[in-house]
Write an enzyme that holds these catalytic residues in place. Structure first.
Site, mmCIF file in Angstrom:
data_model
loop_
_atom_site.group_PDB
_atom_site.id
_atom_site.type_symbol
_atom_site.label_atom_id
_atom_site.label_comp_id
_atom_site.label_asym_id
_atom_site.label_seq_id
_atom_site.Cartn_x
_atom_site.Cartn_y
_atom_site.Cartn_z
ATOM 1 N N LYS A 25 1.026 -1.055 0.021
ATOM 2 C CA LYS A 25 -0.046 0.030 -0.071
ATOM 3 C C LYS A 25 0.666 1.260 0.077
ATOM 4 C CE LYS A 25 -4.309 -1.259 1.941
ATOM 5 N NZ LYS A 25 -5.456 -1.237 3.244
ATOM 6 N N LYS A 67 -4.690 -8.802 -7.624
ATOM 7 C CA LYS A 67 -6.026 -9.136 -6.801
ATOM 8 C C LYS A 67 -7.212 -8.171 -7.132
ATOM 9 C CE LYS A 67 -6.329 -7.685 -2.478
ATOM 10 N NZ LYS A 67 -6.375 -7.211 -1.067
ATOM 11 N N LYS A 119 -11.323 -3.308 -4.369
ATOM 12 C CA LYS A 119 -12.190 -2.152 -4.272
ATOM 13 C C LYS A 119 -11.251 -0.715 -4.752
ATOM 14 C CE LYS A 119 -12.444 -2.414 0.684
ATOM 15 N NZ LYS A 119 -13.206 -3.233 1.424
HETATM 16 P P1 TYM Z 1 -10.564 -6.071 3.740
HETATM 17 O O1 TYM Z 1 -11.568 -4.876 3.982
HETATM 18 O O2 TYM Z 1 -9.518 -5.672 2.569
HETATM 19 O O3 TYM Z 1 -11.210 -7.238 2.903
HETATM 20 C C1 TYM Z 1 -12.262 -7.839 3.587
HETATM 21 C C2 TYM Z 1 -12.156 -9.310 3.623
HETATM 22 O O4 TYM Z 1 -12.449 -9.789 2.165
HETATM 23 C C3 TYM Z 1 -11.411 -10.628 1.784
HETATM 24 N N1 TYM Z 1 -10.983 -10.109 0.389
HETATM 25 C C4 TYM Z 1 -10.511 -10.944 -0.473
HETATM 26 N N2 TYM Z 1 -10.924 -12.575 -0.672
HETATM 27 C C5 TYM Z 1 -10.521 -12.947 -1.714
HETATM 28 N N3 TYM Z 1 -10.318 -12.243 -2.693
HETATM 29 C C6 TYM Z 1 -10.028 -10.974 -2.919
HETATM 30 N N4 TYM Z 1 -9.812 -10.297 -4.152
HETATM 31 C C7 TYM Z 1 -10.352 -10.233 -1.601
HETATM 32 N N5 TYM Z 1 -10.162 -8.986 -1.254
HETATM 33 C C8 TYM Z 1 -10.596 -8.941 -0.268
HETATM 34 C C9 TYM Z 1 -10.386 -10.108 2.663
HETATM 35 O O5 TYM Z 1 -9.131 -11.370 2.760
HETATM 36 C C10 TYM Z 1 -10.966 -9.956 4.063
HETATM 37 O O6 TYM Z 1 -11.113 -11.228 4.710
HETATM 38 N N6 TYM Z 1 -7.407 -6.212 7.516
HETATM 39 C C11 TYM Z 1 -8.951 -6.475 7.150
HETATM 40 C C12 TYM Z 1 -9.756 -6.255 7.727
HETATM 41 C C13 TYM Z 1 -9.856 -6.409 9.346
HETATM 42 C C14 TYM Z 1 -10.047 -7.869 9.826
HETATM 43 C C15 TYM Z 1 -9.992 -7.532 11.275
HETATM 44 C C16 TYM Z 1 -10.356 -9.072 9.304
HETATM 45 C C17 TYM Z 1 -9.737 -5.798 10.633
HETATM 46 N N7 TYM Z 1 -9.681 -6.234 11.507
HETATM 47 C C18 TYM Z 1 -9.849 -8.773 12.255
HETATM 48 C C19 TYM Z 1 -10.390 -9.943 10.133
HETATM 49 C C20 TYM Z 1 -10.282 -10.092 11.464
HETATM 50 C C21 TYM Z 1 -9.045 -5.995 5.626
HETATM 51 O O7 TYM Z 1 -8.461 -4.718 5.599
HETATM 52 O O8 TYM Z 1 -9.832 -6.690 4.882
#
Ligand code: TYM
Length: 350
Positions: free
Chosen positions: A128, A211, A214
């Site tokens: 990032k 990947k 968004k």
């Molecule tokens: P975030 O908001 O980027 O994504 C949320 C969830 O979606 C999954 N994901 C994907 N899975 C498969 N293919 C993709 N292209 C894809 N894009 C996103 C992510 O792996 C995630 O499971 N740090 C985390 C949010 C978070 C969190 C937590 C998660 C904060 N605290 C505690 C679990 C437990 C994040 O940025 O996810």
């Protein structure tokens, strides 16, 4: 005695009751990646009868600048996305992170447990920040320790996530183990990442090596959960593919990133294995496979997008659901936070 190394023998989770925690950032619209990698599985875990706590991590979202009005809107839209994907607020706790102050408090305590060397290894920060690390917020750098707090604040034992979050869950395990070691306790579990199914890493529709995200500038690279049927079908028709027919076995997808991605998406949407998908379409070209995938995606996703639109018409109801979820979450989190303060030697006399 403190140590900088993660501990070898984590606390056995058998001492903790099975509990799931996971979160999604409301930093933009939800994508097919979020749905297949996370939301769809969140609903499945809830339906299996495990205790499930799901969070819209707005404190994570602000590690990069967010327009306040948009953030509010996106948080409600993400909540609608959870519910439309099958997360039932009567059976799962669903809330936004900032309404439970204990997250930020435990996040600070963990900033004092996590080591700089561990943070420096986080690949997502490097991706990032790129060459602009100096200009990033301190929050973006410390973010994985807040994520550890999110999970451990509930003594969660399992964390369903997509592949890209694996390293952060491993860091959570290291923080739990170091805390337990440094304070001679077995207070925190060492949660397991649950990375399951055919679509743990959904790739961009334009470039099978990137990947689906968004934040990709190209809207054609992703399917948004708010896209209507025509838009979904159009994006799949235009997705990058290759000129070869589908192989007879998944090994034949080696070196064909785009083909593999479309097969995985089909498999995850249809609840099939990728092997079963290629067996069914062996020898078919993308002229056949893409329309079949488009039909499947429209059938599975357009009810979600229309349900989201319906839910979004009543933002006060969404806020009510999040408020109630936050109260339930706080009731679990507060005693765990208080105990953590006590273990660390803080006076609690109020
Ligand atoms: P975030 O908001 O980027 O994504 C949320 C969830 O979606 C999954 N994901 C994907 N899975 C498969 N293919 C993709 N292209 C894809 N894009 C996103 C992510 O792996 C995630 O499971 N740090 C985390 C949010 C978070 C969190 C937590 C998660 C904060 N605290 C505690 C679990 C437990 C994040 O940025 O996810």
């Amino acid at each position: 005695m403190t140590t900088d190394a993660p501990q070898a023998t984590p606390t056995p989770n058998a001492a903790f009751k099975p509990r799931i925690f996971s979160g999604i950032q409301p930093s933009g619209g939800l994508t097919l990646g979020n749905y297949l990698g996370a939301l769809k599985r969140f609903a499945q875990k809830q339906d299996e009868g495990i205790e499930t706590i799901y969070c819209l991590v707005d404190l994570h979202a602000i590690t990069v600048w967010q327009d306040p009005e948009k953030l509010r809107q996106q948080t409600r839209e993400a909540a609608a996305g959870f519910i439309a994907s099958g997360v039932d607020p009567a059976r799962s706790i669903l809330f936004n992170q900032s309404q439970v102050g204990a997250h930020a408090e435990l996040g600070w305590l963990f900033n004092c447990v996590a080591r700089l060397g561990w943070m420096n290894r986080m690949t997502q920060f490097k991706d990032k920040a790129g060459k602009n690390a100096e200009k990033m917020s301190l929050g973006l750098y410390a973010y994985p320790s807040l994520m550890a707090a999110d999970i451990l604040l509930y003594h969660a034992t399992m964390v369903p996530v997509g592949e890209d979050q694996k390293q952060h869950v491993e860091l959570t395990r290291d923080i739990a183990a170091k805390f337990n070691h440094d304070f001679k306790t077995d207070f925190f579990p060492t949660p397991e990442p649950l990375i399951e199914g055919a679509a743990t890493r959904v790739m961009s529709l334009r470039d099978g090596t990137k990947k689906m995200s968004k934040s990709d500038p190209s809207d054609a690279s992703r399917i948004n959960l708010t896209d209507d049927a025509d838009m979904i079908a159009k994006k799949i028709r235009k997705a990058t593919s290759d000129a070869e027919p589908l192989p007879e076995s998944v090994e034949g997808l080696e070196g064909r990133a785009e083909a593999r991605n479309l097969v995985n998406i089909y498999a995850a949407l249809a609840d099939m294995s990728p092997a079963a998908v290629v067996a069914e379409y062996a020898g078919a070209g993308f002229g056949t496979f893409k329309p079949a995938l488009a039909d499947l995606a429209v059938a599975k996703l357009s009810p979600i997008s229309s349900e989201m639109t319906r839910l979004m018409a009543d933002p006060a109801e969404i806020d009510r659901v999040l408020g109630k979820g936050a109260e339930q979450a706080a009731a679990i989190a507060r005693p765990i936070l208080e105990k953590t303060y006590e273990i660390m030697g803080m006076i609690r006399s109020r």
